[in-house]
Design an enzyme around this catalytic site. Structure first.
Site, short mmCIF file in Angstrom:
data_model
loop_
_atom_site.label_atom_id
_atom_site.label_comp_id
_atom_site.label_asym_id
_atom_site.label_seq_id
_atom_site.Cartn_x
_atom_site.Cartn_y
_atom_site.Cartn_z
CD1 TRP A 410 44.59 45.51 40.34
CD2 TRP A 410 42.69 45.81 41.48
NE1 TRP A 410 44.86 46.37 41.38
CE2 TRP A 410 43.71 46.57 42.09
CE3 TRP A 410 41.41 45.84 42.02
CZ2 TRP A 410 43.49 47.35 43.22
CZ3 TRP A 410 41.19 46.62 43.14
CH2 TRP A 410 42.20 47.36 43.73
CD1 TRP A 413 39.97 42.47 43.46
CD2 TRP A 413 39.17 42.21 45.53
NE1 TRP A 413 39.43 43.67 43.84
CE2 TRP A 413 38.94 43.54 45.12
CE3 TRP A 413 38.76 41.82 46.80
CZ2 TRP A 413 38.31 44.48 45.93
CZ3 TRP A 413 38.13 42.76 47.61
CH2 TRP A 413 37.91 44.07 47.17
CG ASN A 414 34.56 42.75 43.13
OD1 ASN A 414 33.58 42.10 42.79
ND2 ASN A 414 34.45 43.93 43.72
CB ILE A 415 34.15 37.12 40.04
CG1 ILE A 415 35.46 36.37 40.30
CG2 ILE A 415 33.52 36.58 38.76
CD1 ILE A 415 36.52 36.55 39.25
CB VAL A 417 33.63 44.65 39.98
CG1 VAL A 417 34.30 45.84 39.29
CG2 VAL A 417 32.71 45.14 41.08
CE1 TYR A 426 40.91 45.69 28.10
CE2 TYR A 426 40.05 43.55 27.48
CZ TYR A 426 41.10 44.44 27.56
OH TYR A 426 42.33 44.06 27.11
CG HIS A 451 38.27 52.53 44.50
ND1 HIS A 451 37.96 51.81 43.37
CD2 HIS A 451 38.60 51.62 45.45
CE1 HIS A 451 38.12 50.51 43.62
NE2 HIS A 451 38.50 50.37 44.87
CE1 TYR A 513 42.28 64.41 66.01
CE2 TYR A 513 44.12 65.71 65.18
CZ TYR A 513 43.39 65.22 66.23
OH TYR A 513 43.74 65.54 67.52
#
Length: 521
Positions: A410, A413-415, A417, A426, A451, A513
């Protein structure tokens, strides 16, 4: 005396002799003795120092070599020949050494390129079989017109695009609030309140529009809410950075030093000349909209800039964007949609074995689509925007595929963010004395909220599957970090990516659905 030499000759000649280097050097025996018998002198041949006769005998059968005219060149080469012969015999006698097998961890071997190529070939062959099976079973399902209907219900009504255009109101509100704060017409408390309402409205307004308007499709809602979420993070960083600049300016003013608001200085950067701005000279429309379109979430007054726009690089990234976009649409229509539709009946009947089978069947296309999306967005699209804007910081991702822990994945993979979370969430919590574990949990909590925000609002249903999936990363990260290391940890990360996402997809699709089509079936 010569008789004694005659008698001693065969015995002495059996000893191997070598020459002493030097122009007039004598002959030295192998045991180190020099011709000292009865005043006998070593043989002197001043005119033929390089062509003396040196006897060599074979020790195996006692035969005496009869070569009495060996030249000096042959004499110098003979040790090399003897050495090579000895080495050759030694190699024949000893062919084993102390060593580990290549596949053992103790061997230190790391070149598995051939095995990687084999994995790629097997992956291509297996997916080719699945693709042919899909074509034979369903036929060609790719329909470009259907893609347009995912974004628009009515070709004369574009609610998602209008919603994106309205976002300029919030951008300009943040800019004008900062201008008032820079000149001191409003206080810091008033500016903080204005920014709070502006950022809150930036999340509430688009969600309210998406929930109330029936003309907005789920795909259009996801895109518009995604843009508003990015703007929320950008404007939060914008007001935070400008507030830091005001604090620095006030601190320097108290020390009676030069103001932080210095005049602009032109700095040459390659072939292009970029202006070095300082606060409050950065509070312009040009600077604001450059930041809005730049592929970053963290604001700073002077971004690193590339010297020029590389046209070939730009065209390659544009071609990749178009190609992978078509590939994503084709894979979703041809491969993923039929698999999801066939998964509804096992979920309704709660057939556990069939559910697991459908889940594993969906995992392959879902994961492949996710990998292609990652390359399309984080490499092709973001590098395209960075090259177009001459944005110099191109670190949009790191080697997340080598992750041996969930937290490493985490964080890499998305620098964009990750940098935002570190800089604005943080680290400020750590400075306030918050525990490190609680700060990490809070970061996952914020990520889980966004999300769920980007999934539940466009689908107009609230099931909290995405929220719980993100919060489940906290105990998973603890478990992997505590009990799994190295390759086992990396395997656990890959399993969570390959299996976790299809579970969430099936949960949302099943609920969607049932809500929309359950009564008709």
């Amino acid at each position: 005396m010569s008789d004694r030499a005659e008698i001693r000759g065969p015995a002495s000649r059996r000893r191997r002799t070598t020459t002493i280097s030097g122009g007039g050097g004598g002959v030295k025996q192998a045991n180190g003795s020099k011709w000292h018998d009865a005043g006998e002198k070593p043989p002197q041949c001043p005119g033929k120092a390089k062509s003396d006769v040196v006897s060599r005998h074979a020790s195996h059968n006692g035969n005496v070599d009869r070569e009495m005219g060996m030249s000096g060149q042959q004499l110098r080469n003979s040790p090399k020949k003897q050495k090579s012969a000895v080495e050759d015999i030694a190699e024949r006698l000893s062919c084993h050494v102390l060593q580990e097998s290549l596949l053992s961890s103790a061997s230190g071997y790391s070149n598995y390129r051939g095995i990687l190529n084999w994995c790629v070939v097997m992956l291509v062959l297996s997916n080719a079989r699945l693709f042919l099976e899909n074509i034979i079973k369903y036929g060609i399902l790719v329909d470009p017109i259907q893609v347009v209907s995912l974004f628009l219900k009515d070709p004369y009504s574009w609610p998602a695009a209008c919603l994106v255009i309205v976002s300029n109101v919030f951008i300009l509100a943040a800019l004008y609030t900062e201008r008032r704060l820079a000149v001191g017409t409003i206080s810091e408390t008033t500016g903080l309140i204005l920014h709070f309402f502006n950022l809150t409205a930036l999340l509430i307004f688009p969600s309210a529009v998406v929930l109330t308007l029936t003309s907005i499709t789920p795909v259009g809602g996801v895109l518009s809410l995604g843009i508003y979420t990015v703007l929320f993070l950008k404007l939060y960083s914008y007001q935070d950075t400008n507030r830091w600049c005001r604090e620095i300016r006030q601190a320097k003013a108290k020390r009676l030093t030069r103001s932080y608001s210095c005049p602009s200085v032109a700095l040459a950067n390659g072939s292009a000349v970029h202006t070095h701005v300082s606060y409050p000279g950065n509070l312009t429309h040009r600077d604001m909209y450059y930041f809005v379109f730049a592929p970053t979430l963290c604001y700073q007054l002077n971004f690193p800039r590339s010297p020029r726009i590389r046209k070939r690089f730009l065209i390659r990234r544009l071609f990749e964007m178009l190609f992978f976009m078509q590939l994503l649409v084709g894979l979703i229509q041809q491969w993923m949609v039929p698999t999801v539709q066939n998964s509804m009946k096992p979920f309704q009947e709660m057939d556990f074995s069939r559910m697991v089978e459908r889940l594993l069947k969906l995992a392959v296309p879902n994961h492949l689509i996710w990998l292609i999306f990652f390359y399309w967005f984080f490499h092709s699209s973001m590098n395209f925007m960075a090259e177009l804007l001459q944005f110099g910081d191109r670190e949009f991702y790191r080697d997340w595929w080598n992750s041996e822990s969930v937290t490493y994945f985490w964080a890499n993979w998305n620098i964009p963010v990750h940098k935002w979370c570190l800089r604005h969430f943080y680290k400020p919590m750590l400075k306030r004395g918050v525990n490190k574990f609680l700060a990490q949990t809070a970061v996952f909590l914020v990520s889980a909220f966004f999300h769920e925000y980007l999934v539940s609002v466009p689908l107009k249903m609230f099931r909290l599957w995405a929220f719980m999936g993100m919060m489940a990363q906290v105990p998973l990260a603890w478990f992997v970090g505590r009990f799994l290391n190295g390759n086992y940890g990396n395997a656990a990360v890959w399993i969570s990516l390959i299996i976790g996402q299809p579970i969430a997809v099936l949960m949302y699709v099943h609920d969607y659905y049932i809500i929309h089509y359950g009564s008709t079936t």
